[in-house]
Motif scaffolding. Structure first.
Motif, PDB file in Angstrom:
ATOM      1  N   ARG A 103      91.280 -72.815 -33.599  1.00  0.00           N
ATOM      2  CA  ARG A 103      90.067 -73.347 -32.980  1.00  0.00           C
ATOM      3  C   ARG A 103      88.879 -73.227 -33.934  1.00  0.00           C
ATOM      4  NH1 ARG A 103      91.312 -70.460 -27.121  1.00  0.00           N
ATOM      5  NH2 ARG A 103      93.214 -71.680 -26.711  1.00  0.00           N
ATOM      6  N   GLY A 104      87.883 -74.092 -33.715  1.00  0.00           N
ATOM      7  CA  GLY A 104      86.701 -74.087 -34.567  1.00  0.00           C
ATOM      8  C   GLY A 104      86.859 -74.904 -35.830  1.00  0.00           C
ATOM      9  N   LYS A 105      87.962 -75.632 -35.957  1.00  0.00           N
ATOM     10  CA  LYS A 105      88.215 -76.441 -37.152  1.00  0.00           C
ATOM     11  C   LYS A 105      87.966 -77.932 -36.915  1.00  0.00           C
ATOM     12  CE  LYS A 105      91.773 -73.194 -38.791  1.00  0.00           C
ATOM     13  NZ  LYS A 105      90.985 -72.684 -39.945  1.00  0.00           N
ATOM     14  N   GLY A 106      87.491 -78.281 -35.707  1.00  0.00           N
ATOM     15  CA  GLY A 106      87.166 -79.676 -35.417  1.00  0.00           C
ATOM     16  C   GLY A 106      88.346 -80.532 -34.996  1.00  0.00           C
ATOM     17  N   PHE A 107      89.472 -79.903 -34.644  1.00  0.00           N
ATOM     18  CA  PHE A 107      90.665 -80.678 -34.269  1.00  0.00           C
ATOM     19  C   PHE A 107      90.444 -81.490 -32.991  1.00  0.00           C
ATOM     20  CE2 PHE A 107      93.719 -77.489 -36.508  1.00  0.00           C
ATOM     21  CZ  PHE A 107      93.281 -77.964 -37.739  1.00  0.00           C
ATOM     22  N   MET A 108      89.784 -80.879 -32.004  1.00  0.00           N
ATOM     23  CA  MET A 108      89.528 -81.596 -30.757  1.00  0.00           C
ATOM     24  C   MET A 108      88.653 -82.821 -31.011  1.00  0.00           C
ATOM     25  SD  MET A 108      87.912 -80.231 -27.134  1.00  0.00           S
ATOM     26  CE  MET A 108      86.183 -80.268 -27.613  1.00  0.00           C
ATOM     27  N   LYS A 109      87.621 -82.656 -31.821  1.00  0.00           N
ATOM     28  CA  LYS A 109      86.716 -83.761 -32.146  1.00  0.00           C
ATOM     29  C   LYS A 109      87.480 -84.907 -32.806  1.00  0.00           C
ATOM     30  CE  LYS A 109      82.387 -84.691 -34.659  1.00  0.00           C
ATOM     31  NZ  LYS A 109      82.855 -85.719 -35.619  1.00  0.00           N
ATOM     32  N   LEU A 110      88.316 -84.580 -33.776  1.00  0.00           N
ATOM     33  CA  LEU A 110      89.087 -85.609 -34.473  1.00  0.00           C
ATOM     34  C   LEU A 110      89.974 -86.389 -33.506  1.00  0.00           C
ATOM     35  CD1 LEU A 110      90.256 -83.729 -37.706  1.00  0.00           C
ATOM     36  CD2 LEU A 110      88.716 -85.694 -37.608  1.00  0.00           C
ATOM     37  N   GLN A 111      90.644 -85.668 -32.620  1.00  0.00           N
ATOM     38  CA  GLN A 111      91.585 -86.317 -31.713  1.00  0.00           C
ATOM     39  C   GLN A 111      90.882 -87.118 -30.624  1.00  0.00           C
ATOM     40  OE1 GLN A 111      95.447 -83.670 -31.244  1.00  0.00           O
ATOM     41  NE2 GLN A 111      93.651 -82.363 -31.471  1.00  0.00           N
ATOM     42  N   LEU A 112      89.755 -86.613 -30.112  1.00  0.00           N
ATOM     43  CA  LEU A 112      89.015 -87.356 -29.094  1.00  0.00           C
ATOM     44  C   LEU A 112      88.421 -88.635 -29.675  1.00  0.00           C
ATOM     45  CD1 LEU A 112      87.200 -84.524 -27.091  1.00  0.00           C
ATOM     46  CD2 LEU A 112      89.131 -85.930 -26.337  1.00  0.00           C
ATOM     47  N   GLU A 113      87.950 -88.566 -30.911  1.00  0.00           N
ATOM     48  CA  GLU A 113      87.415 -89.765 -31.559  1.00  0.00           C
ATOM     49  C   GLU A 113      88.520 -90.794 -31.784  1.00  0.00           C
ATOM     50  OE1 GLU A 113      85.539 -88.210 -35.040  1.00  0.00           O
ATOM     51  OE2 GLU A 113      83.639 -87.779 -34.009  1.00  0.00           O
ATOM     52  N   TYR A 114      89.696 -90.315 -32.169  1.00  0.00           N
ATOM     53  CA  TYR A 114      90.815 -91.234 -32.364  1.00  0.00           C
ATOM     54  C   TYR A 114      91.278 -91.807 -31.024  1.00  0.00           C
ATOM     55  CZ  TYR A 114      95.136 -93.230 -34.137  1.00  0.00           C
ATOM     56  OH  TYR A 114      96.137 -94.104 -34.473  1.00  0.00           O
ATOM     57  N   ALA A 115      91.237 -90.975 -29.981  1.00  0.00           N
ATOM     58  CA  ALA A 115      91.612 -91.442 -28.645  1.00  0.00           C
ATOM     59  C   ALA A 115      90.678 -92.563 -28.192  1.00  0.00           C
ATOM     60  CB  ALA A 115      91.569 -90.284 -27.650  1.00  0.00           C
ATOM     61  N   GLU A 116      89.380 -92.434 -28.486  1.00  0.00           N
ATOM     62  CA  GLU A 116      88.447 -93.496 -28.096  1.00  0.00           C
ATOM     63  C   GLU A 116      88.732 -94.786 -28.862  1.00  0.00           C
ATOM     64  OE1 GLU A 116      83.689 -94.496 -27.582  1.00  0.00           O
ATOM     65  OE2 GLU A 116      84.329 -92.455 -28.048  1.00  0.00           O
ATOM     66  N   LYS A 117      89.133 -94.664 -30.109  1.00  0.00           N
ATOM     67  CA  LYS A 117      89.528 -95.849 -30.886  1.00  0.00           C
ATOM     68  C   LYS A 117      90.686 -96.562 -30.186  1.00  0.00           C
ATOM     69  CE  LYS A 117      91.179 -97.110 -35.546  1.00  0.00           C
ATOM     70  NZ  LYS A 117      92.557 -97.526 -35.210  1.00  0.00           N
ATOM     71  N   LEU A 118      91.650 -95.791 -29.703  1.00  0.00           N
ATOM     72  CA  LEU A 118      92.781 -96.373 -28.986  1.00  0.00           C
ATOM     73  C   LEU A 118      92.336 -97.014 -27.671  1.00  0.00           C
ATOM     74  CD1 LEU A 118      95.474 -93.565 -29.459  1.00  0.00           C
ATOM     75  CD2 LEU A 118      95.321 -95.741 -30.688  1.00  0.00           C
ATOM     76  N   MET A 119      91.366 -96.389 -27.007  1.00  0.00           N
ATOM     77  CA  MET A 119      90.854 -96.948 -25.746  1.00  0.00           C
ATOM     78  C   MET A 119      90.255 -98.332 -25.972  1.00  0.00           C
ATOM     79  SD  MET A 119      88.887 -93.624 -24.180  1.00  0.00           S
ATOM     80  CE  MET A 119      89.604 -91.987 -24.331  1.00  0.00           C
ATOM     81  N   ASN A 120      89.471 -98.471 -27.032  1.00  0.00           N
ATOM     82  CA  ASN A 120      88.861 -99.767 -27.346  1.00  0.00           C
ATOM     83  C   ASN A 120      89.923-100.798 -27.721  1.00  0.00           C
ATOM     84  OD1 ASN A 120      85.826 -99.566 -27.203  1.00  0.00           O
ATOM     85  ND2 ASN A 120      86.211 -97.822 -28.532  1.00  0.00           N
ATOM     86  N   GLU A 121      90.899-100.382 -28.486  1.00  0.00           N
ATOM     87  CA  GLU A 121      91.950-101.301 -28.926  1.00  0.00           C
ATOM     88  C   GLU A 121      92.823-101.773 -27.770  1.00  0.00           C
ATOM     89  OE1 GLU A 121      94.080 -99.146 -31.881  1.00  0.00           O
ATOM     90  OE2 GLU A 121      92.570 -99.462 -33.450  1.00  0.00           O
ATOM     91  N   ASN A 122      92.962-100.931 -26.744  1.00  0.00           N
ATOM     92  CA  ASN A 122      93.869-101.246 -25.640  1.00  0.00           C
ATOM     93  C   ASN A 122      93.165-101.740 -24.378  1.00  0.00           C
ATOM     94  OD1 ASN A 122      96.824-100.344 -26.421  1.00  0.00           O
ATOM     95  ND2 ASN A 122      95.439 -98.832 -27.315  1.00  0.00           N
ATOM     96  N   GLY A 123      91.868-102.033 -24.477  1.00  0.00           N
ATOM     97  CA  GLY A 123      91.164-102.709 -23.400  1.00  0.00           C
ATOM     98  C   GLY A 123      90.871-101.891 -22.157  1.00  0.00           C
TER      99      GLY A 123
END
Length: 385
Positions: free
Chosen positions: A90-110
């Motif tokens: 924890r504290g290495k920014g893993f959650m941030k990286l994954q949530l940002e990537y998840a939002e990219k998928l949300m936009n791509e998948n409508g």
């Protein structure tokens, strides 16, 4: 190690469950309590994002495709859940990286919106905001005293196909909550630490209640879902209190109008209104289009003067205009009246706890918004990710 995000596969089931149990320690493993969201052999379109260290899955974010029933439409929701990281990572920014990537998928998948249940400060940083209206009713031995329970047979839900089909028939008739497949029903009603009691007339289920006994007190329970004939349901609430010797059960229910409002008010001592989750807007126009059926029902017969309002989220470069009159529809042209807010403030504006005039000082020109807002959205507690 590399901060590389991967899609986990079926071979990672064991690692995922071990991580989830580490992050959410309970008496019963996640595989049993959250069967509807766990990485399994039948993924149902779920995306499990993960980060590894030397092959070991050390961080995870789940993206769960959900569909909510609305009048004349289906709202596409990207549920976020099972956000977990081993303590030493924890504290290495893993959650941030994954949530940002998840939002990219949300936009791509409508998707229209994203939903999660979590701490406001933690997830507010990433754009989610408290939203939705949940009413909690306090139901006790005293408030149900005198309710007649005879005339029905009561039993625990089992894996019998007749029980599940009876529940499905009741639930689908109400039309509240998420769209479910038969497998979804099977997984939801097989979650451990949840009890479902059915009231039947003969062999036919008339009502059901799903609840959990709180870990800190065997004398208190939380109702996660219910449905059925009102008289049978009233008797069933009394039966559950008597059988389990509850001092109090808290029934979570939609705050907007539905056929259960009057019943719950009549058998409760008090009720509390609160947000039921957190929302992030993904596609403003598409989302508002999905709610036009609901908003049109609210203005029906009111003979409102035609009003057009443009909603804008500058940081997303998104705009959408509503035309409000005999019905409500999304218009292509921008309006003179405009509501321009950041992403989180727009969630509060559209999905607040009360009518706008209670929270905002808007001019009379915006009065029709008081009729159509807040937007009504509800997910049963049994369904939440």
């Amino acid at each position: 190690m590399e901060n590389k995000i991967e899609f986990l596969s079926k071979k990672d089931i064991g690692q995922f469950l071990k991580l989830a149990d580490h992050a959410f320690p309970t008496e019963v493993p996640v595989e049993k309590t959250c069967r509807h969201i766990a990485l399994s052999k039948n993924d149902r379109g779920i995306k499990h994002l993960g980060i590894r260290d030397k092959g070991k899955v050390v961080s995870h974010v789940g993206l769960y495709p959900l569909k909510m029933k609305l009048p004349g439409a289906v709202l596409g929701i990207a549920g976020i859940g099972a956000v977990a990281t081993y303590e030493k990572y924890r504290g290495k920014g893993f959650m941030k990286l994954q949530l940002e990537y998840a939002e990219k998928l949300m936009n791509e998948n409508g998707y229209d919106i994203s939903w999660l249940a979590g701490e406001r400060k933690r997830y507010g940083y990433f754009g989610w905001e408290n939203a939705g209206r949940l009413m909690k009713y306090s139901i006790t031995e005293r408030t149900t005293k005198g309710i007649v329970t005879s005339g029905y047979t009561y039993r625990k839900y089992s894996d019998r196909i007749q029980d599940l089909k009876g529940i499905i028939k009741i639930h689908e008739k109400d039309g509240i909550g998420l769209k479910r497949t038969f497998l979804d029903y099977q997984l939801l009603f097989s979650r451990l630490h949840r009890e479902t009691i059915i009231a039947s007339v003969g062999s036919k289920p008339a009502a059901y209640i799903t609840f959990m006994i709180t870990r800190w007190s065997k004398e208190n329970g939380t109702v996660l879902e219910f449905g059925g004939d009102l008289t049978a349901l009233k008797a069933l609430f009394r039966h559950v209190i008597e059988k389990y010797e509850f001092k109090e059960i808290i029934a979570a229910a939609p705050a907007f109008f539905n056929r259960y409002n009057e019943l719950l008010a009549s058998i409760s001592g008090y009720r509390v209104l609160e947000n039921y989750g957190m929302i992030k807007i993904i596609n403003l126009r598409s989302m508002l289009e999905k709610f036009t059926g609901q908003m049109s029902i609210k203005v029906e017969g009111l003979n409102l003067k035609k009003t057009m309002v443009t909603f804008e989220i500058p940081e997303l470069n998104q705009k959408a205009t509503l035309e409000i009159g005999e019905n409500v529809k999304v218009a292509d042209k921008p309006a003179a009246l405009k509501i321009s807010l950041n992403r989180k403030d727009m969630v509060r504006f559209l999905f607040g706890l009360s009518k706008l005039s209670d929270e905002y000082n808007l001019s009379e020109k915006y009065a029709p918004l008081n009729v159509i807002l807040p937007l009504d959205i509800y997910m049963w507690r049994l369904e939440t990710v």
